[in-house]
Design an enzyme around this catalytic site. Structure first.
Site, PDB file in Angstrom:
ATOM      1  N   GLY A 262       1.957 -13.024  -4.402  1.00  0.00           N
ATOM      2  CA  GLY A 262       1.838 -14.298  -5.109  1.00  0.00           C
ATOM      3  C   GLY A 262       1.648 -14.083  -6.600  1.00  0.00           C
ATOM      4  O   GLY A 262       2.396 -14.610  -7.400  1.00  0.00           O
ATOM      5  N   PHE A 263       0.635 -13.318  -6.957  1.00  0.00           N
ATOM      6  CA  PHE A 263       0.328 -13.028  -8.366  1.00  0.00           C
ATOM      7  C   PHE A 263       0.113 -14.289  -9.190  1.00  0.00           C
ATOM      8  O   PHE A 263       0.272 -14.269 -10.402  1.00  0.00           O
ATOM      9  CB  PHE A 263       1.428 -12.164  -8.996  1.00  0.00           C
ATOM     10  CG  PHE A 263       1.742 -10.915  -8.227  1.00  0.00           C
ATOM     11  CD1 PHE A 263       0.760  -9.966  -7.986  1.00  0.00           C
ATOM     12  CD2 PHE A 263       3.003 -10.694  -7.700  1.00  0.00           C
ATOM     13  CE1 PHE A 263       1.030  -8.821  -7.252  1.00  0.00           C
ATOM     14  CE2 PHE A 263       3.284  -9.551  -6.964  1.00  0.00           C
ATOM     15  CZ  PHE A 263       2.296  -8.614  -6.746  1.00  0.00           C
ATOM     16  N   ASN A 640     -13.757  -2.023   0.397  1.00  0.00           N
ATOM     17  CA  ASN A 640     -12.867  -1.096   1.096  1.00  0.00           C
ATOM     18  C   ASN A 640     -12.120  -0.287   0.042  1.00  0.00           C
ATOM     19  O   ASN A 640     -11.191  -0.790  -0.600  1.00  0.00           O
ATOM     20  CB  ASN A 640     -11.887  -1.885   1.978  1.00  0.00           C
ATOM     21  CG  ASN A 640     -10.907  -0.995   2.729  1.00  0.00           C
ATOM     22  OD1 ASN A 640     -10.599   0.123   2.316  1.00  0.00           O
ATOM     23  ND2 ASN A 640     -10.415  -1.501   3.857  1.00  0.00           N
ATOM     24  N   THR A 643      -8.101  -0.390   0.267  1.00  0.00           N
ATOM     25  CA  THR A 643      -7.378  -1.596  -0.144  1.00  0.00           C
ATOM     26  C   THR A 643      -7.638  -1.893  -1.618  1.00  0.00           C
ATOM     27  O   THR A 643      -6.754  -2.374  -2.326  1.00  0.00           O
ATOM     28  CB  THR A 643      -7.762  -2.804   0.717  1.00  0.00           C
ATOM     29  OG1 THR A 643      -9.181  -2.976   0.687  1.00  0.00           O
ATOM     30  CG2 THR A 643      -7.308  -2.621   2.157  1.00  0.00           C
ATOM     31  N   VAL A 712     -11.193  -6.895  -8.117  1.00  0.00           N
ATOM     32  CA  VAL A 712     -10.479  -5.762  -8.715  1.00  0.00           C
ATOM     33  C   VAL A 712      -8.984  -6.028  -8.887  1.00  0.00           C
ATOM     34  O   VAL A 712      -8.317  -5.330  -9.636  1.00  0.00           O
ATOM     35  CB  VAL A 712     -10.635  -4.459  -7.900  1.00  0.00           C
ATOM     36  CG1 VAL A 712     -12.066  -3.977  -7.936  1.00  0.00           C
ATOM     37  CG2 VAL A 712     -10.156  -4.622  -6.473  1.00  0.00           C
ATOM     38  N   GLU A 714      -7.174  -8.123 -10.396  1.00  0.00           N
ATOM     39  CA  GLU A 714      -6.684  -8.376 -11.748  1.00  0.00           C
ATOM     40  C   GLU A 714      -7.181  -7.339 -12.745  1.00  0.00           C
ATOM     41  O   GLU A 714      -6.505  -7.036 -13.726  1.00  0.00           O
ATOM     42  CB  GLU A 714      -7.091  -9.784 -12.187  1.00  0.00           C
ATOM     43  CG  GLU A 714      -6.407 -10.836 -11.346  1.00  0.00           C
ATOM     44  CD  GLU A 714      -6.850 -12.247 -11.676  1.00  0.00           C
ATOM     45  OE1 GLU A 714      -5.989 -13.118 -11.816  1.00  0.00           O
ATOM     46  OE2 GLU A 714      -8.059 -12.483 -11.791  1.00  0.00           O
TER      47      GLU A 714
END
Lengths: 752, 315
Positions: A262-263, A640, A643, A712, A714
């Site tokens: 998506g961003f 995590n 990820t 994190v 962005e």
């Protein structure tokens, strides 16, 4: 639960599962093609017709004639909708009947404009930007619809548009939500500063370039609409669709279980869900719409271009005395400003500060949020300007940044400290690991055969945003915990980290937790935007799990406060019972929700990092190849590492794109983005991506949430491009202030 | 994509005959370019003649000591062929610098020669393009033309030919073999095969109606150092900003350029000046260039590349 005081020691701190790497729980589904994306709910939408949006071929003006007869006669066509026959819809300012979501739905907990997510389609002959919907063709097959779309004959009266930011910028006005920030006396401090720079940087329009295009399937059952669509924040999608159609939001169910990136491009709805819903209602059968890749560039949104003037003044000791950041940007009237001076409020100390943003109206497609709106482009300018001033002062770029560190909000003073801030540690750790001491501060001195080698650094900051978020949990008789929340996973790892939170809280192994996301029938959640998702959604789930723990303890006859959950058992006071036995065959459910108090006001909250890049520049052709990169991040608890690392690698990749190639070229005569496909709009390919490493510093932010985490996703892009640009300067001596740093610009400034 | 009919031809001559007889025919080989253009309705053939099964997929030695490359030889196979790698390395290198592995697996030798330009206005149906709609005008002339042509242009078109392979074939003096609808065959030197835009930019080659490329002949190997340098805006999967195909040896050089014109650009008279250095070569090779503010950098870039290649070859 209101989170309004620092979190104490809690279950998450035991770190049995949270804080450890787990591969994505949805990975097997995705690599085997079993995870359905919006356009793939074939059996849920039987006999669907296919819709294709006809986009405006002009950028500003009016439709004077529209002839649909040929399209209507084309094979398979069942509906052609234009502004002449489209149902009436509602624009911004019209909340759906029954209201929008809760008030705490904005960055800082403020109210929201009613109906701000509305996107009415085909409501009149006016054309406001290129590829705006002007007709909608629905047919039995996609191919028939696409062909018939080309048969809609439209005549326009073209009006002169405003497409050139540089030419329009002086008409810009101060946005309501971005007042000038004026601390001390910038003008006199800058005038008196012994060392200063006054430089102007530009950043171009950029495209989100996610893999999955915007797509929707609409199905009506009576007056109940189900929309499978690709949307990052489910309740915003519900509000937008309900508001636009003027129906109660309880009548709209939005499902976005899997999202192919998506961003920011899927924070809003565009033509596809609205037109699919309208056509499906009219035709009495489901309708599917997917945008084509070229349509995405001009029909949807993009990161708007900026012009940024940086005026930095320092004493001979290297301390910043004056920080001036002026930003000019453009947008459609309803579009927001690109707040590229945001990070400059907080990143460095300095008594005299002047930050101003001016937004002017442009007739280009809508500018909107793209990964780290504000900071991503603001740091491209600020962090290069910092290097420029360091060079002038004869200071090492890292030492210069460290000299100007601050542990409190430099606008508000020591009474607003940072919740946590480890920028200096990020810079120092990175310098050590990356081999910064080997950098030759004099540009153009290091060669490797044909290649000129350079090293660059940049600081990273991304505001930590928080958002109310809820979840429902249920422990069933087979000992499986099911988590339901509207939270989405846009490729970030939400499924996985929420499973970890649930497993940690209930003392279960990961394979006893099921996570269901992205459905408006679940409790409202933070959604995926602004890097607030992981922390906020986890916090909401934390409280839901606390409620579930209490309910289980109570059912077990235990005192809930000292009950322990581990190994599938609940224990207290020396007694222990199997969870499955306690909950029985009917199971136990609970809900919970986090709301945030004023901690983000009392404390400056942000994630920090330092990015390092080594580049090689071809001394003949000026082609830039990034050789290695390192990001050191301090972003609260890393739920995590695997990820989170993926998020950073993605951000670093996008940062390389921003530095070297991404550029939606505006044709200033016609007013549209010319390079509207992935062959011509360049993002990095595998061969552009070198050896990359990410280091997370140990950090807990007890002011952010009971999870003590920050975003994190962005942070990973913030500053990366500037580190690359600074490395290009170190390699060649060329300082390019107009992004992207393409080879023609570098070649023109290379010494040889 | 407009509805179309489809047939497989049995022989090359039959394919040519059918293509000439059926109005609006196009040959389809790998389809890597044609299908995209059909989806955008930039190409709107009514009939497709599939030429994939005509036995044109072999690479064979010729009596003259060269190679005959069948028109349907895939780019991947051509680049990997031992003889090509040994004797015509510039061709192998050019092929491997283009597209992606997946595309090269499908793309054919003949199709590569016939790929259409990547000018962004050619791809935008709402804007004028003489190549797409003859007589409609050229939006690129006053528009975004950073990567468009600087040599051999006209005021009707400044598009470039996007092929890397063709640039290498030009430096190797390849000839294109064809069969016409009446069954006759001919050989067209690669230098003449592609046309400059002139007043008819939509006519891109010398091929007649229905004429089918059956193969490409490479003359006997000429030795020398084979170089293909492709300058581009990212490391892979990008069309050339400027490219150079060169065969260099002490005292001599052959130099062809991509990304500069509507066809691979080679000026033999300039090659005679290599002893005088790259500036002398460039002055002759690029005489008559017409640049825009956006693409003027291509000339100094091509000259720098030339100097670099001449140095590499110790010319």
């Amino acid at each position: 639960m209101k989170f309004d005081s620092a979190a104490g020691q809690n279950v998450i701190d035991q770190g049995r599962i949270v804080g450890k790497s787990y591969p994505r729980v949805d990975g097997p589904l995705k690599v085997s093609g079993l995870a359905p994306y919006a356009h793939e709910y074939h059996s849920d939408a039987p006999n669907a017709a296919y819709g294709v949006i006809v986009g405006a071929g002009i950028s500003k003006g009016r439709i004077t004639a529209i002839d649909t007869s040929e399209a209507e006669r084309a094979p398979g066509v069942v509906l052609v909708m234009t502004h002449r026959n489209a149902p009436k819809q509602f624009g911004i300012g019209h909340a759906p009947p029954g209201g929008t979501g809760p008030q705490q739905d904005e960055k800082d907990g403020g109210g929201e404009k009613p109906g701000r997510h509305n996107k009415p389609q085909l409501q009149g002959p006016e054309v406001r930007h290129f590829d705006q919907s002007v007709a909608f063709v629905v047919a039995e097959t996609f191919e028939q619809a696409r062909d018939a779309a080309r048969l809609v004959r439209i005549t326009y009266a073209v009006e002169k548009g405003r497409f050139d930011l540089a030419a329009e910028k002086d008409k810009g006005e101060m946005p309501e939500d971005t007042p000038d920030s004026n601390v001390g006396n910038f003008d006199s401090a800058f005038a008196a500063a012994p060392a200063k720079i006054d430089v102007t940087y530009t950043t171009p329009d950029q495209a989100h370039s996610m893999m999955e295009p915007h797509a929707s399937i609409a199905r009506w059952d009576g007056d109940q609409l189900t929309l499978w669509t690709s949307h990052q924040i489910i309740h915003w999608g519900v509000d937008g669709v309900a508001g636009t159609l003027g129906i109660h939001k309880d009548k709209v169910r939005v499902i976005s279980a899997y999202i192919g990136g998506g961003f920011g491009s899927k924070l809003m709805i565009y033509g596809d869900p609205i037109l699919a819903a309208l056509a499906a209602r009219q035709l009495g059968r489901p309708v599917k719409v997917a945008l084509t890749r070229p349509q995405i560039y001009n029909h949807t949104s993009h990161r708007p271009a900026t012009i940024q003037r940086l005026r930095l003044g320092a004493g001979i000791d290297g301390k910043l005395l004056a920080i001036g950041h002026d930003v000019w940007c453009g947008n459609l009237p309803e579009g927001e400003a690109e707040n590229a001076a945001d990070q400059t409020k907080l990143l460095y100390a300095g008594a005299n500060r002047l930050l101003r943003t001016r937004k002017t109206e442009l007739d280009l497609p809508l500018g909107a949020s793209m990964r780290a709106p504000g900071e991503a482009v603001g740091l491209l300018a600020l962090e290069c300007a910092m290097d420029e001033l360091a060079e002038k002062l004869g200071l090492d770029p890292i030492e210069f940044r460290i000299l100007n560190d601050t542990q409190f909000d430099p606008e508000k003073g020591p009474e607003r400290p940072f919740s946590t801030r480890h920028l200096v540690e990020c810079l120092r750790t990175g310098a050590d690991k990356f081999g910064w001491s080997k950098r030759n501060p004099k540009p153009g001195m290091v060669r490797d055969g044909r290649w000129l080698i350079g090293i660059g650094v940049a600081s990273a900051i991304r505001n930590n945003l928080v958002m109310a978020s809820g979840a429902r949990v249920r422990l069933s008789g087979d000992g499986v915990l099911t988590i339901q929340t509207q939270m989405t996973d846009i490729g970030t790892g939400s499924y996985t980290i929420l499973a970890q939170i649930g497993a940690e809280m209930l003392g279960l192994p990961m394979d006893k937790v099921r996570v269901e996301l992205g459905d408006s029938s679940f409790p409202q959640s933070a959604g995926s935007g602004g890097s607030w998702g992981a922390n906020s959604a986890s916090a909401g789930l934390y409280y839901a799990c606390e409620n579930l723990r209490n309910a289980i303890a109570q059912r077990a006859g235990f005192n809930s406060t000292d009950s322990q959950f581990a190994d599938g058992k609940v224990s207290a006071g020396g007694r222990s019972r199997n969870l499955a036995d306690v909950v029985g065959k009917d199971g136990i459910s609970a809900e919970g929700k986090v709301e945030f108090g004023d901690l983000t006001k009392r404390f400056a909250q942000a994630a920090f990092g330092a990015h390092f890049a080594e580049v090689a520049v071809d001394s003949v052709t000026a082609e830039v190849r990034v050789r290695r990169m390192l990001s050191v991040c301090a972003a609260g608890r890393i739920i995590n590492p695997q990820t989170a690392r993926s998020q950073c690698l993605g951000g670093m990749t996008m940062g390389i794109g921003a530095a070297l190639m991404e550029d939606q070229v505006v044709d200033k005569r016609f007013g549209y983005f010319v390079n509207h496909d992935l062959a011509e709009y360049h993002v990095p390919v595998h061969a552009d991506i070198p050896d990359m490493e990410v280091i997370f510093l140990d950090e807990l932010d007890d002011k952010s949430s009971p999870i003590k985490a920050k975003g994190v996703g962005e942070l990973g892009i913030c500053g990366v491009g500037a580190a690359v640009a600074n490395a290009v300067h170190n390699a060649t001596g060329a300082r390019i202030r107009d992004y992207p740093l393409t080879l023609d610009k570098i070649m023109a400034k290379m010494a040889v | 994509m407009k509805p179309f009919t489809y047939q497989r031809a049995a022989t090359p001559a039959e394919a040519a005959r059918v293509a000439a007889e059926m109005p609006g025919s196009r040959f389809i080989a790998g389809g890597t370019n044609l299908l995209d253009l059909m989806k955008l309705q930039i190409e709107t053939p009514g009939h497709l003649v599939d030429v994939n099964h005509l036995g044109l997929d072999r690479i064979e030695p010729t009596a003259e000591g060269g190679l005959r490359i069948g028109a349907m030889v895939r780019n991947t196979d051509l680049a990997a062929d031992k003889r090509v790698r040994r004797d015509y390395a510039v061709l192998s290198r050019a092929l491997l610098s283009g597209a992606s592995a997946q595309l090269r697996n499908k793309a054919t030798t003949g199709g590569n020669l016939l790929q259409r330009t990547r000018c962004p206005y050619f791809y935008e149906p709402s804007k004028p393009c003489n190549k797409r709609v003859p007589g409609s005008g050229c939006a690129a002339l006053g528009g975004f033309n950073r990567n468009l042509a600087v040599l051999g242009t006209s005021d009707k078109c400044i598009a470039t030919h996007p092929s890397d392979m063709a640039v290498a074939m030009r430096v190797l003096d390849a000839t294109v073999e064809t069969v016409s609808p009446d069954g006759t065959t001919r050989s067209i030197p690669i230098a003449d095969f592609h046309r400059l835009p002139g007043d008819t930019p939509h006519i891109e080659t010398q091929l007649g109606r229905g004429e089918l490329i059956t193969g490409v002949m490479l003359p006997a190997p000429i030795g020398g150092l084979h170089v293909y340098r492709k300058v581009r805006d990212r490391a892979s999967y990008a069309f050339a900003v400027v490219s150079i195909a060169a065969v260099v040896a002490p005292g001599r050089a052959r130099l062809a350029y991509g990304g500069l014109a509507h066809k691979p650009w080679r000026v033999e008279a300039a090659e005679a000046l290599v002893a005088d250095g790259a500036a002398a070569v460039a002055k002759t090779a690029f005489a008559g260039a017409r640049t825009t503010p956006e693409n003027a950098f291509k000339l100094p870039l091509a000259q720098r590349l030339t100097a670099s290649v001449l140095a590499d070859g110790k010319v």
